[in-house]
Design a protein around this motif. Structure first.
Motif, PDB file in Angstrom:
ATOM      1  N   LEU A  69       0.834  -1.195   0.000  1.00 33.50           N
ATOM      2  CA  LEU A  69       0.000   0.000   0.000  1.00 33.50           C
ATOM      3  C   LEU A  69       0.876   1.256   0.000  1.00 33.50           C
ATOM      4  O   LEU A  69       0.620   2.214  -0.727  1.00 33.50           O
ATOM      5  CB  LEU A  69      -0.907  -0.023   1.222  1.00 33.50           C
ATOM      6  N   LEU A  70       1.939   1.199   0.817  1.00 37.02           N
ATOM      7  CA  LEU A  70       2.840   2.349   0.867  1.00 37.02           C
ATOM      8  C   LEU A  70       3.552   2.545  -0.462  1.00 37.02           C
ATOM      9  O   LEU A  70       3.740   3.675  -0.913  1.00 37.02           O
ATOM     10  CB  LEU A  70       3.863   2.148   1.988  1.00 37.02           C
ATOM     11  N   LEU A  71       3.947   1.444  -1.086  1.00 39.55           N
ATOM     12  CA  LEU A  71       4.611   1.556  -2.383  1.00 39.55           C
ATOM     13  C   LEU A  71       3.686   2.210  -3.397  1.00 39.55           C
ATOM     14  O   LEU A  71       4.090   3.037  -4.214  1.00 39.55           O
ATOM     15  CB  LEU A  71       5.046   0.181  -2.890  1.00 39.55           C
ATOM     16  N   GLU A  72       2.412   1.823  -3.329  1.00 40.07           N
ATOM     17  CA  GLU A  72       1.442   2.401  -4.248  1.00 40.07           C
ATOM     18  C   GLU A  72       1.341   3.900  -4.035  1.00 40.07           C
ATOM     19  O   GLU A  72       1.311   4.691  -4.986  1.00 40.07           O
ATOM     20  CB  GLU A  72       0.089   1.748  -3.991  1.00 40.07           C
ATOM     21  N   GLU A  73       1.295   4.270  -2.760  1.00 40.90           N
ATOM     22  CA  GLU A  73       1.208   5.687  -2.449  1.00 40.90           C
ATOM     23  C   GLU A  73       2.438   6.423  -2.956  1.00 40.90           C
ATOM     24  O   GLU A  73       2.341   7.504  -3.519  1.00 40.90           O
ATOM     25  CB  GLU A  73       1.105   5.881  -0.934  1.00 40.90           C
ATOM     26  N   ALA A  74       3.594   5.796  -2.735  1.00 40.38           N
ATOM     27  CA  ALA A  74       4.843   6.413  -3.158  1.00 40.38           C
ATOM     28  C   ALA A  74       4.810   6.728  -4.647  1.00 40.38           C
ATOM     29  O   ALA A  74       5.243   7.792  -5.089  1.00 40.38           O
ATOM     30  CB  ALA A  74       6.014   5.493  -2.834  1.00 40.38           C
ATOM     31  N   SER A  75       4.261   5.795  -5.425  1.00 42.89           N
ATOM     32  CA  SER A  75       4.288   5.982  -6.871  1.00 42.89           C
ATOM     33  C   SER A  75       3.438   7.158  -7.318  1.00 42.89           C
ATOM     34  O   SER A  75       3.616   7.680  -8.409  1.00 42.89           O
ATOM     35  CB  SER A  75       3.836   4.705  -7.580  1.00 42.89           C
ATOM     36  N   THR A  76       2.509   7.590  -6.480  1.00 44.08           N
ATOM     37  CA  THR A  76       1.659   8.710  -6.885  1.00 44.08           C
ATOM     38  C   THR A  76       2.135  10.033  -6.302  1.00 44.08           C
ATOM     39  O   THR A  76       1.607  11.089  -6.629  1.00 44.08           O
ATOM     40  CB  THR A  76       0.199   8.498  -6.432  1.00 44.08           C
ATOM     41  N   GLN A  77       3.140   9.955  -5.433  1.00 46.16           N
ATOM     42  CA  GLN A  77       3.566  11.198  -4.793  1.00 46.16           C
ATOM     43  C   GLN A  77       4.503  11.987  -5.674  1.00 46.16           C
ATOM     44  O   GLN A  77       5.489  11.467  -6.200  1.00 46.16           O
ATOM     45  CB  GLN A  77       4.256  10.887  -3.455  1.00 46.16           C
ATOM     46  N   GLU A  78       4.213  13.251  -5.832  1.00 46.94           N
ATOM     47  CA  GLU A  78       5.022  14.123  -6.669  1.00 46.94           C
ATOM     48  C   GLU A  78       6.309  14.525  -5.964  1.00 46.94           C
ATOM     49  O   GLU A  78       7.381  14.543  -6.548  1.00 46.94           O
ATOM     50  CB  GLU A  78       4.226  15.389  -7.015  1.00 46.94           C
ATOM     51  N   ASP A  79       6.152  14.829  -4.699  1.00 46.38           N
ATOM     52  CA  ASP A  79       7.305  15.302  -3.939  1.00 46.38           C
ATOM     53  C   ASP A  79       8.277  14.159  -3.672  1.00 46.38           C
ATOM     54  O   ASP A  79       7.910  13.135  -3.115  1.00 46.38           O
ATOM     55  CB  ASP A  79       6.812  15.907  -2.616  1.00 46.38           C
ATOM     56  N   ILE A  80       9.522  14.378  -4.076  1.00 45.28           N
ATOM     57  CA  ILE A  80      10.508  13.299  -4.014  1.00 45.28           C
ATOM     58  C   ILE A  80      10.776  12.834  -2.591  1.00 45.28           C
ATOM     59  O   ILE A  80      10.865  11.629  -2.322  1.00 45.28           O
ATOM     60  CB  ILE A  80      11.846  13.740  -4.662  1.00 45.28           C
ATOM     61  N   SER A  81      10.889  13.770  -1.673  1.00 46.14           N
ATOM     62  CA  SER A  81      11.219  13.339  -0.312  1.00 46.14           C
ATOM     63  C   SER A  81      10.060  12.576   0.308  1.00 46.14           C
ATOM     64  O   SER A  81      10.265  11.614   1.056  1.00 46.14           O
ATOM     65  CB  SER A  81      11.621  14.522   0.572  1.00 46.14           C
TER      66      SER A  81
END
Lengths: 475, 483
Positions: free
Chosen positions: B302-314
Motif C-alpha cells: 500500500l505504501l509503495l502504491e502511495e509512493a508511486s503517486t507522490q510528486e514530492d521526491i522526499s
C-alpha cells in the motif's frame, strides 16, 4: 469528465437536466452509496440494463467482462461468477436445463452450484418462460476455468486472428491500428524458448536466454508471460534462479513492478521450488504438466499433425501444442480425437523418425458421440488440481433416461463456457472440433476474449502519467 | 331454466331416451350447456347431481365437445357445497362465486382462519397455497406465544423449535416455502421477530433460500455474523457490499474488523470485497485493516502504491523507506525488502544525478537500466560504472546497456573502443543484430568479423554487405548461401 463533474457543471450554470444512469448488467449498491455521499443521488434515476451474452460471432457469445480473470482469482471478487450464472440461467430458460454440466476447477464448481441454486429459486423474470424441462437442443455445458490452464494463453498465438490480437490487440471485435502499422515494433522472438519450455528441455538455458531478452529491452509483458510459462510448466523455479530473474526484471523495467511479481506469486503463477514454509500448506494449484503432456498428448510431432491445410489435430493452432483446455473439452465431447492422437504416436513409433507427412492422414469426420461425462479419462482429469464436476440435471418432465441418445439426423449443441476468458486460438480449435464432428455444434460462451498480453496487463500497475524515453525504450 | 330439450334428456328408459336425443340433435349442445348451467344454480345436491348426470348423458352423443365447462362446474359445485355446509356457513350463490373468483374466496376463508379448508380448496383447484400458508403461519406464531396468545384464552405456549418445525414441515408438505416464488420464510420470520421471538425468527430465516430476502432481516435483527455469512453464500457480491456498508456505518471500526476476522474462511470473500472497496474509497480504512491484521506485505504494498503517486521526491522516499520496514519485518520477504531498499537508494541517487545535469535530463522515475543508459548518454560514464557495481549489474546486462546507449548516441568510435575493452561476455553477434535492427547496417558490418565463422555469411547479408557475404559463403563452399 466524471458523472459528478457533469452534474456539478450543469448545476453551477443553472441548467436543469433529467439524469438517468444505466448500469449493466445490474445496479450497484456501491455506486448508489457514492452518489449519495456526493449529494447527487436524488437527481439521478438509476436503472439496470441486463445485458448478458453479446454475440461476437455466430458461435461465440461473450459477456465482455474485462479483467474477469484478475477479479476472480487475484481480487477474490466473484461478481463475474454471479453475472455468468445469471447469463447461463437465461440460456436455460430459453432452451431448457443443461442435461449435463461438466467442468474442472474450484470456481467452475462454484459456478455450477450457483447456477443450480439460482435455478431452483425460480426467480422469475417477466416475459421469459420458466422452463423446467431438460433441453432438447443442448446436450451439455462444459465449464472451463481459465486458471485450470494458464499454459495456453502464455504462448504466442499463431492463428490469423490470434496473431493480430498479439500484435495489436482486438477489443470488442474491433482493432485500433497504431500509426506505425507499416513498421510495427519488433517483437522479441520467444518461439524457441516456448518450444523448449513446453518440452521441458534445459530449463536453466531458457531462463538465461530470457535474461538476455530482458537485457535487450524486450516488451515486459512478453518476459512476464515466459516467466509464468516456465513456472507453470516446471512446477516452480529454483529459488536462486527465480530471484536472479526477478532482480534483473525489476532493475530493467522498474521496481514499481514488484507488486505485479507479488500478484503472480499469490496467483501461484510464479513460484519458487521449493515453496517458502508459510505457503507450503496452502492448497496447491500446480499442474502435473509433464504427466499431462504425455497422457493427453499435448505435444504432437510435425509428422503426425497433418498438413497446414488439413490439420488432423487441434495442435495446429500452436504449431504442435494442443491447448490443454481444449483437450479437456475433447475428453467430454470428442473422445475419439483424444484417443486418436494416442494411436497416431503409437504407430509413429514403429515407423521411426522422418515419417512421411502424407501418411499422417486427415482425421476422418466422425459422428458425435453421446455425452458420457469424463468417462475414460477420470484418472487423468483427477490429477489436475481442483474439483471435477459432473452433474446431471433432470427437469420436472424428464424424458431422457441415461445418456442422451438422439437420432443421427438431429444435431445437438454443446455449450463450452470459459470462466475467465478464452483466446482466439481456443476458439479456432473448437471450431476445428465442430468441423470434424457430424451432428454436434459448439457454442462458445466466455466472460471475454483474452490473450497472454491482456491477462498480464490486468496485473500491471496503472499507466504512469509521465514516461521518459531512453535508448530502445524498455516499457 | 327448463326447456323441452332438458325434459327430454332427463327422461330415463333406454329406447325412448335414444329417440328423444335424436329428435333434438340440432339443439343437443345447447341442451347440455343448459343442464350444466342449471346444475350450478341448484342448491340441493340431489338436483345438482341429476342435472350433471343428464349433461353427461347428452354429451356422449355429441361429436366435438369441450369438456371444460363440465369439469369446471363439477369443481365449482364441490367448493360451493363445502362452504355452504352449516359449519362453515357461507351461503354463496353461483353468481356471487363467479363474480368473486376462487382466489378471493380463499382470502375470505383464510381471514376467517379456516386454513385447512382453504388449503384443501386451493389444492383441489390447483391454486397456490402460499398466501394461505403465510396467514396460517403468522396466526400460529401469535397463538403459540409462550404464556398465552392474543385473544385466545390460555393459548398454548409452544417452544420456538416446535413452532418452527411445525411451520417448516407444513410448508414443505404443501410444496411451498423454499424455492417457491410465493410466500417466503423471510416474511414469516419477520413476523416472529416482531413478536419478539428472535429464536424462532432465526430458525425460520435459515430456511429462506433467497438471500436478498434473508439478509436485510438478519441485519435488522442485528444478527450481523449470520447476515454476512449468508450474503457471502449467495454469491451475490452486491448483497455483500450492502451488508458491509451497513455494518461499517453502524459498528465501531474495531468491532467491524473483528466481525470479519471472526467469520474466518467462510466470510473471506467479504474481506476481499471490503479491501477492494476501501482501496477505492477509503484508504485510511484499508491501512487500518492491514495493520490490525498484521498484514505486513499488504501494508508495504500500500505504501509503495502511495509512493508511486507522490510528486514530492522526499515524500516518495519516506513512503518507500516505510514500506521497506514492513517488508523486512516478514522473515520470508527478504528479497522484497532488498528490492524496496534498492528502489529507495535509486531515488536518492536520481535526485543527485538530476542536480549533476542541472535538471536537463529526467532521471527520477526511471528504472536502474534506464538510469544507467541515460547516464552514458549524458556523458556520465563514471557514474554508470559506479552504478554497475552498486547495483550488482551483471556483465551481460551491462554490456547490453552500453551497446544500446552508445547506439542511440551514434557514438561509433566509443562503441568500437568499448567492444575491444575486453572479450565481450555477450559475444559480438548482438552488436551486429542490434545495429542492424536500428538501421545501422554499415556500422554493423565491422563486428561481423569477430563473430562465429559459421554465422558470418548470414550476418553480412543482414548488414547488406553482399560482397563480404559472398566471400564467406564461397570460402565455406556454401552454395545455398551464395544463391
Amino acid at each position: 469528465m466524471t458523472i459528478l463533474d457533469h452534474i456539478r457543471k450543469h448545476t453551477a450554470a443553472g441548467d436543469k437536466h433529467i439524469y438517468t444512469l444505466i448500469l449493466t448488467p445490474r445496479t450497484s449498491t456501491l455506486i448508489s452509496q457514492v452518489l449519495e455521499e456526493e449529494g447527487v443521488l436524488g437527481e439521478i434515476t438509476i436503472l439496470p440494463y441486463n445485458l448478458q451474452f453479446i454475440p461476437l460471432e455466430d458461435d461465440v457469445i461473450s459477456l465482455e467482462h474485462e479483467n474477469a480473470f484478475k477479479e476472480i482469482w487475484l481480487d477474490g471478487d466473484e461478481t463475474a461468477l454471479y453475472n455468468s450464472a445469471q447469463a447461463l440461467l437465461t440460456l436455460q430458460r430459453l432452451y431448457g436445463l443443461f442435461p449435463r454440466i461438466l467442468g474442472k476447477g474450484e470456481h467452475a464448481e462454484r459456478l455450477a452450484r450457483l447456477l443450480i441454486r439460482l435455478n431452483s429459486q425460480q426467480i422469475t423474470t417477466p416475459g421469459l418462460p420458466v422452463s423446467q424441462g431438460v433441453s432438447e437442443k443442448i446436450d451439455s455445458l462444459i465449464i472451463v476455468e481459465r486458471r485450470a490452464d494458464m499454459v495456453t494463453p502464455m504462448l504466442t498465438q499463431l492463428t490469423y486472428e490470434g496473431l493480430i490480437d498479439e500484435l495489436v490487440g482486438v477489443s470488442n471485435t474491433y482493432v485500433e491500428l497504431p500509426a506505425n502499422i507499416v513498421s510495427p515494433p519488433s517483437q522479441a522472438n520467444t518461439s524457441e524458448i516456448q518450444q523448449n519450455l513446453l518440452a521441458s528441455y534445459e530449463l536453466n538455458t531458457q531462463l538465461t536466454h530470457l535474461e538476455d531478452l530482458v537485457a535487450e529491452g524486450a516488451d515486459r509483458r512478453t518476459i512476464l508471460r515466459m516467466m509464468v510459462l516456465a513456472s507453470v510448466v516446471s512446477g516452480g523455479i529454483k529459488v536462486k534462479q527465480l530471484e536472479s530473474l526477478k532482480r534483473v526484471f525489476l532493475q530493467t523495467y522498474g521496481y514499481e513492478l514488484l507488486p505485479t511479481l507479488l500478484s503472480l506469486e499469490s496467483l501461484q503463477l510464479l513460484q519458487s521450488n521449493p515453496l517458502p514454509p508459510s505457503q507450503a500448506h496452502l492448497p496447491s494449484m500446480k499442474l502435473p504438466f509433464t504427466a499431462l503432456r504425455k497422457q493427453l498428448r499435448l505435444l504432437i510431432e510435425e509428422s503426425e499433425g497433418g498438413t497446414d491445410a488439413m490439420p488432423n489435430d487441434i495442435s495446429y493452432v500452436y504449431s504442435g501444442y494442443a491447448p490443454l483446455s481444449i483437450r479437456l473439452v475433447q475428453c467430454v465431447a470428442q473422445m475419439n480425437a483424444v484417443l486418436a492422437s494416442f494411436n497416431a504416436s503409437d504407430s509413429g513409433k514403429g515407423k521411426g523418425k522422418g515419417k512421411d507427412v502424407s501418411q499422417a492422414s486427415e482425421m476422418p469426420k466422425m459422428n458425435a458421440h453421446p455425452i458420457v461425462g469424463w468417462k475414460g479419462f477420470e484418472d487423468v482429469i483427477n490429477t489436475i488440481p481442483g474439483p471435477t464436476i459432473d452433474i446431471t440435471q433432470t427437469g420436472i418432465e424428464s424424458k431422457a433416461q441415461g445418456p442422451s441418445l438422439f437420432p443421427k439426423e438431429q444435431s445437438t449443441t454443446t455449450v463450452v463456457f470459459f470462466l475467465g476468458g478464452c483466446t482466439f486460438t481456443e476458439i479456432t480449435a473448437i471450431r476445428w472440433m465442430a468441423k470434424r464432428t457430424r451432428g454436434r455444434r459448439f457454442m462458445i460462451a466466455t466472460t471475454g476474449v483474452v490473450s497472454g498480453n491482456s491477462l498480464i496487463e490486468s496485473l500491471l500497475p496503472a499507466a504512469k502519467p509521465k514516461t521518459a524515453k531512453v535508448a530502445g525504450g524498455s516499457s | 331454466m327448463k326447456s323441452g330439450g332438458v325434459d327430454g334428456v332427463t327422461l330415463r328408459g333406454g329406447g325412448r331416451a335414444d329417440e328423444s336425443i335424436r329428435a333434438m340433435k340440432p339443439d343437443l349442445a345447447f341442451a347440455v350447456d343448459a343442464c350444466i348451467d342449471a346444475a350450478g344454480r341448484e342448491w340441493e345436491v340431489v338436483w345438482q347431481k341429476k342435472l350433471l348426470d343428464a349433461a353427461k348423458f347428452g354429451r356422449a352423443f355429441l361429436d366435438l365437445v369441450d369438456p371444460r365447462p363440465f369439469v369446471t362446474m363439477g369443481q365449482t359445485l364441490k367448493v360451493l357445497n363445502a362452504i355452504r355446509y352449516y359449519e362453515i356457513g357461507i351461503p354463496m350463490t353461483y353468481q356471487q362465486y363467479t363474480l368473486l373468483s376462487p382466489d378471493q374466496l380463499l382470502t375470505r376463508l383464510t381471514s376467517r382462519s379456516l386454513h385447512l379448508l382453504a388449503l384443501r380448496i386451493a389444492n383441489y383447484l390447483s391454486l397456490k397455497p402460499d398466501p394461505i400458508l403465510k396467514h396460517w403461519a403468522c396466526a400460529k406464531i401469535a397463538q403459540t406465544r409462550p404464556g398465552g396468545g392474543l385473544g385466545t384464552a390460555g393459548g398454548s405456549g409452544e417452544s420456538d423449535e416446535a413452532v418452527a418445525r411445525g411451520i417448516i414441515e407444513k410448508f414443505e408438505a404443501m410444496g411451498a416455502g423454499a424455492g417457491s416464488a410465493g410466500v417466503s420464510y423471510a416474511e414469516i420470520a419477520k413476523k416472529a421477530w416482531e413478536s419478539g421471538r428472535t429464536g424462532l425468527a432465526t430458525m425460520l430465516l435459515d430456511h429462506e433460500t433467497r438471500a436478498a430476502e434473508q439478509v436485510p432481516l438478519l441485519l435488522g435483527m442485528r444478527e450481523d455474523g449470520r447476515a454476512l455469512e449468508k450474503a457471502v453464500d449467495s454469491g451475490d457480491t452486491d448483497l455483500v457490499y450492502q451488508v458491509l456498508l451497513n455494518l461499517h456505518k453502524r459498528l465501531p471500526l474495531g468491532d467491524f474488523f473483528k466481525l470479519i476476522e471472526d467469520g474466518g474462511p467462510k466470510v473471506a470473500p467479504a474481506s476481499k470485497l471490503l479491501q477492494l472497496y476501501a482501496r477505492d474509497q477509503n484508504r485510511e480504512m484499508l491501512r487500518d485493516f492491514f495493520y490490525s491484521d498484521d498484514r505486513r506485505v499488504d501494508s508495504g504494498l500500500l505504501l509503495l502504491e502511495e509512493a508511486s503517486t507522490q510528486e514530492d521526491i522526499s515524500a516518495r522516499f519516506n513512503s518507500t523507506k516505510a514500506a521497506q520496514k514492513f517488508f523486512s519485518e516478514d522473515r520470508e520477504r527478504g528479497f522484497e525488502a532488498r528490492m524496496v531498499e534498492e528502489s529507495a537508494r535509486l531515488l536518492a541517487l536520481q535526485q543527485t544525478l538530476e542536480k549533476d545535469v542541472d535538471g536537463k535530463a529526467p532521471f527520477v522515475g526511471l528504472s536502474v537500466s534506464d538510469t544507467i543508459m541515460l547516464c552514458i548518454q549524458c556523458g556520465l560514464s563514471k557514474r554508470a560504472e559506479r552504478m554497475r557495481g552498486e547495483w550488482k549489474v551483471s556483465d551481460r546486462q551491462y554490456w547490453w546497456l552500453k551497446l544500446r546507449a552508445l547506439t542511440e548516441m551514434k557514438a561509433w568510435d566509443e562503441l568500437d573502443a568499448f567492444s575491444k575493452s575486453k572479450k565481450s561476455p555477450i559475444g559480438y553477434e548482438p552488436f551486429v543484430r542490434h545495429l542492424v535492427s536500428k538501421g545501422y547496417g554499415k556500422q554493423a558490418g565491422v563486428y561481423v568479423a569477430r563473430c562465429d565463422p559459421a554465422k558470418r555469411g548470414e550476418l553480412y547479408l543482414s548488414c547488406g554487405e553482399y560482397r563480404a557475404a559472398g566471400r564467406e559463403f564461397k570460402e565455406k563452399g556454401d552454395a545455398a548461401g551464395l544463391s
